[in-house]
Design a protein around this motif. Structure first.
Motif, PDB file in Angstrom:
ATOM      1  N   PRO A  19      23.026  13.546 -35.352  1.00 59.22           N
ATOM      2  CA  PRO A  19      21.842  14.389 -35.143  1.00 59.22           C
ATOM      3  C   PRO A  19      22.036  15.831 -35.578  1.00 59.22           C
ATOM      4  O   PRO A  19      21.068  16.549 -35.831  1.00 59.22           O
ATOM      5  CB  PRO A  19      21.594  14.317 -33.631  1.00 59.22           C
ATOM      6  N   SER A  20      23.304  16.270 -35.707  1.00 57.71           N
ATOM      7  CA  SER A  20      23.538  17.679 -36.065  1.00 57.71           C
ATOM      8  C   SER A  20      23.110  17.976 -37.499  1.00 57.71           C
ATOM      9  O   SER A  20      22.972  19.136 -37.880  1.00 57.71           O
ATOM     10  CB  SER A  20      25.016  18.026 -35.886  1.00 57.71           C
ATOM     11  N   LEU A  21      22.872  16.965 -38.285  1.00 56.05           N
ATOM     12  CA  LEU A  21      22.484  17.181 -39.677  1.00 56.05           C
ATOM     13  C   LEU A  21      21.048  17.715 -39.808  1.00 56.05           C
ATOM     14  O   LEU A  21      20.666  18.197 -40.878  1.00 56.05           O
ATOM     15  CB  LEU A  21      22.622  15.887 -40.483  1.00 56.05           C
ATOM     16  N   ILE A  22      20.282  17.570 -38.766  1.00 50.47           N
ATOM     17  CA  ILE A  22      18.885  18.049 -38.676  1.00 50.47           C
ATOM     18  C   ILE A  22      17.953  17.210 -39.558  1.00 50.47           C
ATOM     19  O   ILE A  22      17.023  16.592 -39.083  1.00 50.47           O
ATOM     20  CB  ILE A  22      18.721  19.547 -39.057  1.00 50.47           C
ATOM     21  N   GLY A  23      18.168  17.261 -40.862  1.00 54.26           N
ATOM     22  CA  GLY A  23      17.321  16.501 -41.785  1.00 54.26           C
ATOM     23  C   GLY A  23      18.116  16.130 -43.005  1.00 54.26           C
ATOM     24  O   GLY A  23      19.218  16.678 -43.250  1.00 54.26           O
ATOM     25  N   GLY A  24      17.585  15.199 -43.780  1.00 54.22           N
ATOM     26  CA  GLY A  24      18.302  14.742 -44.963  1.00 54.22           C
ATOM     27  C   GLY A  24      19.431  13.823 -44.545  1.00 54.22           C
ATOM     28  O   GLY A  24      19.328  13.106 -43.561  1.00 54.22           O
ATOM     29  N   CYS A  25      20.542  13.820 -45.319  1.00 52.44           N
ATOM     30  CA  CYS A  25      21.675  12.959 -44.962  1.00 52.44           C
ATOM     31  C   CYS A  25      22.956  13.489 -45.565  1.00 52.44           C
ATOM     32  O   CYS A  25      22.942  14.399 -46.388  1.00 52.44           O
ATOM     33  CB  CYS A  25      21.420  11.533 -45.479  1.00 52.44           C
ATOM     34  N   ALA A  26      24.036  12.851 -45.126  1.00 54.32           N
ATOM     35  CA  ALA A  26      25.345  13.118 -45.733  1.00 54.32           C
ATOM     36  C   ALA A  26      25.895  11.777 -46.182  1.00 54.32           C
ATOM     37  O   ALA A  26      25.591  10.745 -45.585  1.00 54.32           O
ATOM     38  CB  ALA A  26      26.282  13.773 -44.730  1.00 54.32           C
ATOM     39  N   LEU A  27      26.708  11.803 -47.244  1.00 53.69           N
ATOM     40  CA  LEU A  27      27.229  10.555 -47.807  1.00 53.69           C
ATOM     41  C   LEU A  27      28.752  10.586 -47.813  1.00 53.69           C
ATOM     42  O   LEU A  27      29.367  11.652 -47.961  1.00 53.69           O
ATOM     43  CB  LEU A  27      26.744  10.387 -49.253  1.00 53.69           C
ATOM     44  N   ALA A  28      29.335   9.381 -47.682  1.00 53.74           N
ATOM     45  CA  ALA A  28      30.793   9.251 -47.828  1.00 53.74           C
ATOM     46  C   ALA A  28      31.049   8.085 -48.758  1.00 53.74           C
ATOM     47  O   ALA A  28      30.572   6.967 -48.512  1.00 53.74           O
ATOM     48  CB  ALA A  28      31.450   9.034 -46.475  1.00 53.74           C
ATOM     49  N   TRP A  29      31.768   8.337 -49.829  1.00 51.12           N
ATOM     50  CA  TRP A  29      32.023   7.302 -50.835  1.00 51.12           C
ATOM     51  C   TRP A  29      33.500   7.339 -51.190  1.00 51.12           C
ATOM     52  O   TRP A  29      33.997   8.335 -51.665  1.00 51.12           O
ATOM     53  CB  TRP A  29      31.152   7.583 -52.082  1.00 51.12           C
ATOM     54  N   LYS A  30      34.164   6.226 -50.911  1.00 53.03           N
ATOM     55  CA  LYS A  30      35.604   6.080 -51.192  1.00 53.03           C
ATOM     56  C   LYS A  30      36.399   7.283 -50.651  1.00 53.03           C
ATOM     57  O   LYS A  30      37.218   7.873 -51.343  1.00 53.03           O
ATOM     58  CB  LYS A  30      35.832   5.958 -52.696  1.00 53.03           C
ATOM     59  N   GLY A  31      36.083   7.648 -49.437  1.00 50.28           N
ATOM     60  CA  GLY A  31      36.836   8.705 -48.765  1.00 50.28           C
ATOM     61  C   GLY A  31      36.356  10.112 -49.062  1.00 50.28           C
ATOM     62  O   GLY A  31      36.870  11.082 -48.501  1.00 50.28           O
ATOM     63  N   VAL A  32      35.376  10.259 -49.955  1.00 46.80           N
ATOM     64  CA  VAL A  32      34.854  11.590 -50.294  1.00 46.80           C
ATOM     65  C   VAL A  32      33.550  11.825 -49.524  1.00 46.80           C
ATOM     66  O   VAL A  32      32.610  11.035 -49.648  1.00 46.80           O
ATOM     67  CB  VAL A  32      34.609  11.712 -51.813  1.00 46.80           C
ATOM     68  N   TYR A  33      33.513  12.896 -48.793  1.00 45.03           N
ATOM     69  CA  TYR A  33      32.339  13.204 -47.964  1.00 45.03           C
ATOM     70  C   TYR A  33      31.536  14.305 -48.641  1.00 45.03           C
ATOM     71  O   TYR A  33      32.087  15.335 -49.078  1.00 45.03           O
ATOM     72  CB  TYR A  33      32.820  13.687 -46.574  1.00 45.03           C
ATOM     73  N   LYS A  34      30.220  14.107 -48.718  1.00 48.92           N
ATOM     74  CA  LYS A  34      29.367  15.122 -49.328  1.00 48.92           C
ATOM     75  C   LYS A  34      28.147  15.315 -48.430  1.00 48.92           C
ATOM     76  O   LYS A  34      27.475  14.353 -48.070  1.00 48.92           O
ATOM     77  CB  LYS A  34      28.958  14.634 -50.727  1.00 48.92           C
ATOM     78  N   ASP A  35      27.863  16.578 -48.130  1.00 47.60           N
ATOM     79  CA  ASP A  35      26.781  16.886 -47.182  1.00 47.60           C
ATOM     80  C   ASP A  35      25.560  17.390 -47.944  1.00 47.60           C
ATOM     81  O   ASP A  35      25.589  18.455 -48.570  1.00 47.60           O
ATOM     82  CB  ASP A  35      27.274  17.957 -46.195  1.00 47.60           C
ATOM     83  N   TYR A  36      24.447  16.621 -47.855  1.00 46.25           N
ATOM     84  CA  TYR A  36      23.190  17.027 -48.497  1.00 46.25           C
ATOM     85  C   TYR A  36      22.122  17.303 -47.454  1.00 46.25           C
ATOM     86  O   TYR A  36      20.944  17.275 -47.733  1.00 46.25           O
ATOM     87  CB  TYR A  36      22.694  15.924 -49.444  1.00 46.25           C
ATOM     88  N   SER A  37      22.564  17.610 -46.251  1.00 40.52           N
ATOM     89  CA  SER A  37      21.619  17.715 -45.139  1.00 40.52           C
ATOM     90  C   SER A  37      20.997  19.102 -45.076  1.00 40.52           C
ATOM     91  O   SER A  37      21.420  20.034 -45.774  1.00 40.52           O
ATOM     92  CB  SER A  37      22.356  17.424 -43.829  1.00 40.52           C
ATOM     93  N   LEU A  38      20.024  19.227 -44.176  1.00 38.51           N
ATOM     94  CA  LEU A  38      19.367  20.519 -43.950  1.00 38.51           C
ATOM     95  C   LEU A  38      20.333  21.505 -43.313  1.00 38.51           C
ATOM     96  O   LEU A  38      20.278  22.712 -43.568  1.00 38.51           O
ATOM     97  CB  LEU A  38      18.175  20.329 -42.991  1.00 38.51           C
ATOM     98  N   LYS A  39      21.197  20.972 -42.516  1.00 38.91           N
ATOM     99  CA  LYS A  39      22.190  21.829 -41.840  1.00 38.91           C
ATOM    100  C   LYS A  39      23.029  22.565 -42.865  1.00 38.91           C
ATOM    101  O   LYS A  39      23.263  23.772 -42.765  1.00 38.91           O
ATOM    102  CB  LYS A  39      23.072  20.943 -40.968  1.00 38.91           C
ATOM    103  N   LYS A  40      23.429  21.855 -43.886  1.00 39.53           N
ATOM    104  CA  LYS A  40      24.237  22.457 -44.943  1.00 39.53           C
ATOM    105  C   LYS A  40      23.440  23.527 -45.674  1.00 39.53           C
ATOM    106  O   LYS A  40      23.936  24.615 -45.965  1.00 39.53           O
ATOM    107  CB  LYS A  40      24.693  21.350 -45.900  1.00 39.53           C
ATOM    108  N   LYS A  41      22.207  23.203 -45.935  1.00 41.29           N
ATOM    109  CA  LYS A  41      21.366  24.166 -46.656  1.00 41.29           C
ATOM    110  C   LYS A  41      21.150  25.437 -45.838  1.00 41.29           C
ATOM    111  O   LYS A  41      21.168  26.544 -46.367  1.00 41.29           O
ATOM    112  CB  LYS A  41      20.022  23.516 -46.986  1.00 41.29           C
TER     113      LYS A  41
END
Lengths: 225, 152
Positions: free
Chosen positions: B124-146
């Motif tokens: 829930p801390s991401l607020i909106g959008g999403c974050a992805l994890a692929w083969k151990g790599v995490y990438k945050d595309y969420s509103l929180k990051k923005k």
């Protein structure tokens, strides 16, 4: 004396010899007369020798007494002369000693007087030198104190200046840090507020749109290969 | 044949959790089919209607793919293939409804890989959008990051 004794002894020995010779054998009247004559002669000789010896002894005694008396007299004379000489010498020595002593005393007194004069002169010179040195020392001391005081003043000013600058810098840094902290805190508060508001306000449709946008971005970034 | 079976399995199965659950249901149903034919799929232990619907579609192909002797080895093979499928972990700030899952699953398979499975997690801390994890790599595309990038 020695010769007399020897003569007497020889005579006695001869006498004894003839007596024994005559006593041991049967003596003839001729021999007996001869021996008796010899004996008489021997006795005479002995008597003469004894007399001579006594005379000599007497003379020797006299001579001895003379010599002793003479030597006593000489000894006494020598003693007297020696005593006289000794007295004279003692008197001479005493006089000389007294004269020498007086002379030494005079010279010593003179020496003391000279010493006193020289001491006074030296003292004056020393006092003058001391005064001069003291004056120079005081002058140097005054100069050094002045220089030290000026230097200390400058150092103090410089230190104060430096401390002031450092204090200003510390204050500026503190201000900057505090402002940054405040900014961060404001940002966090805003973030929290926005997150709370948005999480309540965002509809499912809005959320899905955001998710699709994120997936599109991930595709562009080539995250998933 | 094996690929066809896998393809059929993956129809309407988009998440790792679904795949695991359906694999167990499938195994149970096959056992019933061959050893207790009197029992129907309604006796299978599930409350999810989508699972039931999926199972119904699968049972239509049983005779095409299985017989009494080969169904177990094929099941084992299918399970292994399911394990080797690529998984994209998705962090969402909300609970994804079932009706949206299909659209999302289809979209992801079109964009990235046709046999990709999703592993959906709730953050829930991401607020909106999403974050992805692929083969151990995490990438945050969420509103929180923005929002954090804005630097108030």
């Amino acid at each position: 004396m020695g010769e007399i004794g020897l003569t007497g002894l020889i005579g006695l020995i001869g006498l004894i010899y003839f007596k024994r010779r005559l006593g041991g054998k049967e003596s003839t009247p001729r021999a007996y007369i001869t021996l008796e004559g010899a004996r008489q002669k021997g006795l005479k000789i002995l008597h003469q020798a004894t007399k001579l010896a006594q005379t000599i002894l007497g003379q020797a005694e006299l001579e001895g007494i003379k010599v002793v008396a003479d030597s006593k007299f000489r000894t006494k004379t020598l003693e007297q002369r020696f005593e006289q000489q000794l007295t004279e010498t003692a008197a001479r020595l005493e006089l000389t000693f007294t004269q020498e002593t007086l002379q030494a005393e005079k010279e010593f007194i003179q020496y003391l007087a000279d010493l006193k004069v020289r001491t006074e002169q030296t003292q004056n010179i020393l006092i003058q030198n001391l005064e001069q040195q003291t004056g120079e020392l005081l002058k140097k001391l005054r100069q050094n104190l002045t220089a030290f005081s000026t230097q200390t003043q400058q150092q103090s000013l410089s230190l104060a200046d430096q401390e002031l600058k450092e204090a200003k810098k510390v204050i500026e840094d503190y201000k900057r840090q505090k402002l940054a902290l405040i900014d961060e805190q404001i940002g966090q508060i805003l973030e929290k507020t926005i997150s709370r508001v948005l999480s309540k306000k965002l509809s499912l449709k809005d959320q899905m749109e955001l998710v699709y946008e994120a997936l599109e971005q991930a595709k562009k970034d080539q995250l998933v290969e | 044949m094996s690929d066809e079976l896998l393809e059929k399995f993956l129809i309407d199965t988009y998440t790792k959790e679904q795949a695991l659950r359906r694999s167990l249901l499938f195994k149970e149903d096959l056992n019933h089919h061959f050893f207790s034919p009197s029992q129907t799929i309604t006796n299978v232990n599930t409350e999810d209607q989508s699972d039931l619907q999926w199972l119904k579609n699968m049972t239509q192909n049983y005779n095409q793919f299985f017989n009494k002797d080969n169904f177990l080895p094929k099941l084992v093979k299918l399970e292994k293939e399911l394990e080797s499928l690529i998984i994209l972990t998705l962090f969402l700030p909300f609970t994804l409804p079932a009706e949206e899952l299909s659209s999302l699953g289809e979209l992801v398979r079109k964009k990235f890989h046709p046999q990709l499975l999703l592993d959906i997690k709730y953050d829930p801390s991401l607020i909106g959008g999403c974050a992805l994890a692929w083969k151990g790599v995490y990438k945050d595309y969420s509103l929180k990051k923005k929002l954090s990038n804005l630097k108030f």
